[in-house]
Enzyme design. Sequence first.
Site, PDB file in Angstrom:
ATOM      1  N   ARG A  35      41.923  26.658   1.669  1.00 54.57           N
ATOM      2  CA  ARG A  35      41.481  27.668   0.697  1.00 54.57           C
ATOM      3  C   ARG A  35      41.041  27.038  -0.623  1.00 54.57           C
ATOM      4  O   ARG A  35      40.130  27.533  -1.288  1.00 54.57           O
ATOM      5  CB  ARG A  35      42.606  28.678   0.465  1.00 54.57           C
ATOM      6  CG  ARG A  35      42.673  29.729   1.560  1.00 54.57           C
ATOM      7  CD  ARG A  35      43.881  30.626   1.429  1.00 54.57           C
ATOM      8  NE  ARG A  35      45.016  30.092   2.171  1.00 54.57           N
ATOM      9  CZ  ARG A  35      46.100  30.801   2.480  1.00 54.57           C
ATOM     10  NH1 ARG A  35      46.185  32.051   2.073  1.00 54.57           N
ATOM     11  NH2 ARG A  35      47.078  30.268   3.165  1.00 54.57           N
ATOM     12  N   ARG A  80      47.629  18.834  15.444  1.00 52.31           N
ATOM     13  CA  ARG A  80      48.181  19.585  14.314  1.00 52.31           C
ATOM     14  C   ARG A  80      49.429  20.309  14.781  1.00 52.31           C
ATOM     15  O   ARG A  80      49.415  20.977  15.830  1.00 52.31           O
ATOM     16  CB  ARG A  80      47.172  20.599  13.757  1.00 52.31           C
ATOM     17  CG  ARG A  80      47.651  21.223  12.444  1.00 52.31           C
ATOM     18  CD  ARG A  80      46.585  22.076  11.791  1.00 52.31           C
ATOM     19  NE  ARG A  80      46.915  22.367  10.402  1.00 52.31           N
ATOM     20  CZ  ARG A  80      46.155  23.079   9.588  1.00 52.31           C
ATOM     21  NH1 ARG A  80      45.005  23.587  10.023  1.00 52.31           N
ATOM     22  NH2 ARG A  80      46.516  23.299   8.339  1.00 52.31           N
ATOM     23  N   CYS A  82      39.108  29.181  10.048  1.00 49.91           N
ATOM     24  CA  CYS A  82      38.427  30.190  10.860  1.00 49.91           C
ATOM     25  C   CYS A  82      37.524  31.063   9.992  1.00 49.91           C
ATOM     26  O   CYS A  82      37.931  31.504   8.916  1.00 49.91           O
ATOM     27  CB  CYS A  82      39.446  31.052  11.588  1.00 49.91           C
ATOM     28  SG  CYS A  82      40.376  30.164  12.846  1.00 49.91           S
ATOM     29  N   PRO A 105      40.469  22.694   9.220  1.00 52.05           N
ATOM     30  CA  PRO A 105      39.753  23.743   9.966  1.00 52.05           C
ATOM     31  C   PRO A 105      40.093  25.116   9.409  1.00 52.05           C
ATOM     32  O   PRO A 105      41.264  25.433   9.186  1.00 52.05           O
ATOM     33  CB  PRO A 105      40.272  23.570  11.399  1.00 52.05           C
ATOM     34  CG  PRO A 105      41.573  22.860  11.252  1.00 52.05           C
ATOM     35  CD  PRO A 105      41.463  21.999  10.042  1.00 52.05           C
ATOM     36  N   TYR A 165      50.287  29.405  17.839  1.00 51.55           N
ATOM     37  CA  TYR A 165      49.333  29.547  18.937  1.00 51.55           C
ATOM     38  C   TYR A 165      49.893  28.912  20.204  1.00 51.55           C
ATOM     39  O   TYR A 165      51.037  28.444  20.227  1.00 51.55           O
ATOM     40  CB  TYR A 165      47.972  29.004  18.513  1.00 51.55           C
ATOM     41  CG  TYR A 165      47.411  29.792  17.332  1.00 51.55           C
ATOM     42  CD1 TYR A 165      47.300  31.184  17.398  1.00 51.55           C
ATOM     43  CD2 TYR A 165      47.050  29.162  16.151  1.00 51.55           C
ATOM     44  CE1 TYR A 165      46.835  31.922  16.322  1.00 51.55           C
ATOM     45  CE2 TYR A 165      46.578  29.892  15.064  1.00 51.55           C
ATOM     46  CZ  TYR A 165      46.476  31.279  15.154  1.00 51.55           C
ATOM     47  OH  TYR A 165      46.022  32.001  14.088  1.00 51.55           O
ATOM     48  N   GLN A 216      38.699  21.141  15.895  1.00 50.94           N
ATOM     49  CA  GLN A 216      40.026  21.572  16.333  1.00 50.94           C
ATOM     50  C   GLN A 216      39.871  22.417  17.593  1.00 50.94           C
ATOM     51  O   GLN A 216      39.209  23.461  17.570  1.00 50.94           O
ATOM     52  CB  GLN A 216      40.714  22.398  15.245  1.00 50.94           C
ATOM     53  CG  GLN A 216      42.140  22.789  15.590  1.00 50.94           C
ATOM     54  CD  GLN A 216      42.760  23.728  14.568  1.00 50.94           C
ATOM     55  OE1 GLN A 216      42.341  24.878  14.465  1.00 50.94           O
ATOM     56  NE2 GLN A 216      43.729  23.243  13.818  1.00 50.94           N
ATOM     57  N   ALA A 259      39.179  26.306  14.268  1.00 50.35           N
ATOM     58  CA  ALA A 259      39.808  26.483  15.578  1.00 50.35           C
ATOM     59  C   ALA A 259      38.774  26.969  16.579  1.00 50.35           C
ATOM     60  O   ALA A 259      38.189  28.048  16.419  1.00 50.35           O
ATOM     61  CB  ALA A 259      40.959  27.479  15.471  1.00 50.35           C
ATOM     62  N   LEU A 295      49.039  24.325  -0.211  1.00 55.56           N
ATOM     63  CA  LEU A 295      49.016  24.541  -1.656  1.00 55.56           C
ATOM     64  C   LEU A 295      48.856  23.224  -2.417  1.00 55.56           C
ATOM     65  O   LEU A 295      49.561  22.965  -3.398  1.00 55.56           O
ATOM     66  CB  LEU A 295      50.253  25.304  -2.116  1.00 55.56           C
ATOM     67  CG  LEU A 295      50.251  26.803  -1.811  1.00 55.56           C
ATOM     68  CD1 LEU A 295      51.478  27.477  -2.410  1.00 55.56           C
ATOM     69  CD2 LEU A 295      48.987  27.487  -2.342  1.00 55.56           C
TER      70      LEU A 295
END
Length: 371
Positions: free
Chosen positions: A326, A232, A27, A25, A185, A102, A59, A303
């Site tokens: 990413r 998660r 954002c 997920p 969160y 999510q 999210a 990564l």
Amino acid sequence: MTTPALFAPARLGSLTMDNRIVIAPMCQYSAVDGCMTDWHQIHLGQLALSGAGLLTIEATAVVPEGRISYGDVGLWDDATEAAMAKVLESVRRHSPIPIAIQLAHAGRKASTDLPWKGGAQLPPDDADGWQTVAPSPMPFEAGENAPQALDRAEMVRIRDAFADAARRAHRLGIDAVQIHAAHGYLLHQFLSPLSNRRDDDYGGSLENRMRFPLEVFDAVQTAFPGKPVTVRVSGTDWVEGGWDVEQTIAFAQALEARGCGLIHVSSGGLDPRQQIPVGPSYQVPLARAVKQATGMQVVAVGLITDYDQAEAIVGTGDADYVALARTILYDPRWPWHAAAHLSARVRAANQYLRSQPRQHRTLFDFEEGAA
């Protein structure tokens, strides 16, 4: 020829996946009043054609004040549900990829500006801000507006909001739910002793700090019958005295006892003092530790950019899946390229079959009956 581990089919309850590549997920901060927009149709649409095994919606806040920013997606009423339904209908018309969502509440890290506008917290008197809430009245960073400590009635309301969002997700035909208990969160805030200073049944001991996240899991699982509910987590806060891998394992074992079949192990995000040793596969040891201590399927993230790197993570048993974020934004055809590199096959839309390189004549599986 032996199928590479990364491209072995997978099953999680009712969910079947073509391979072990999960789109994490991510954002987009592009919703309006919690409603998905055309941007989400473009964003999710291109990723749905990537050849990955699972696509996870970003999210998604279960209440308006649970959004990270005013641009976050929500699933708390009929309007947000209808907007998501429109996007999903378009994506599904052209891709069979399984879709997860999510569900999240940002807690004290809510009410921020958009990242490309600096991402600073917005105070309650700002037109785009609101009062945040948390287990304890401590801000994320010094100088920020302090959150209000949740009382039991508000905790019940939030728990029920997670369940209501899960019911809406079920109605939308979403294939799996991921509960967000990572990255600082709200549910992570309950888990970590750095952010949870309560003196009631929801603070203090590890058992007490896990209590509310486990209540949320139970409520979501009841509201999302017959389909996987996953979680998660942040495997560590990367701060001395904070949440760590041993507590993560205890939480994972408690989730497994309740029927959770998969956990996605990330890290950090709770405390600005974190010292993260960032590097390729830097979070994989956390995933490995959870996998060795439980019978759950595990997702590794962080990564993971190289094809052989991803194959090694799955092939050695460090994790059952790798998640890309990413990396796949930068290269939305990463699964195609990984399949070509590892001599595997990947699903592609009929409209793209002509792009198959001459040196990889058996790369693509085509979509029968695709639009």
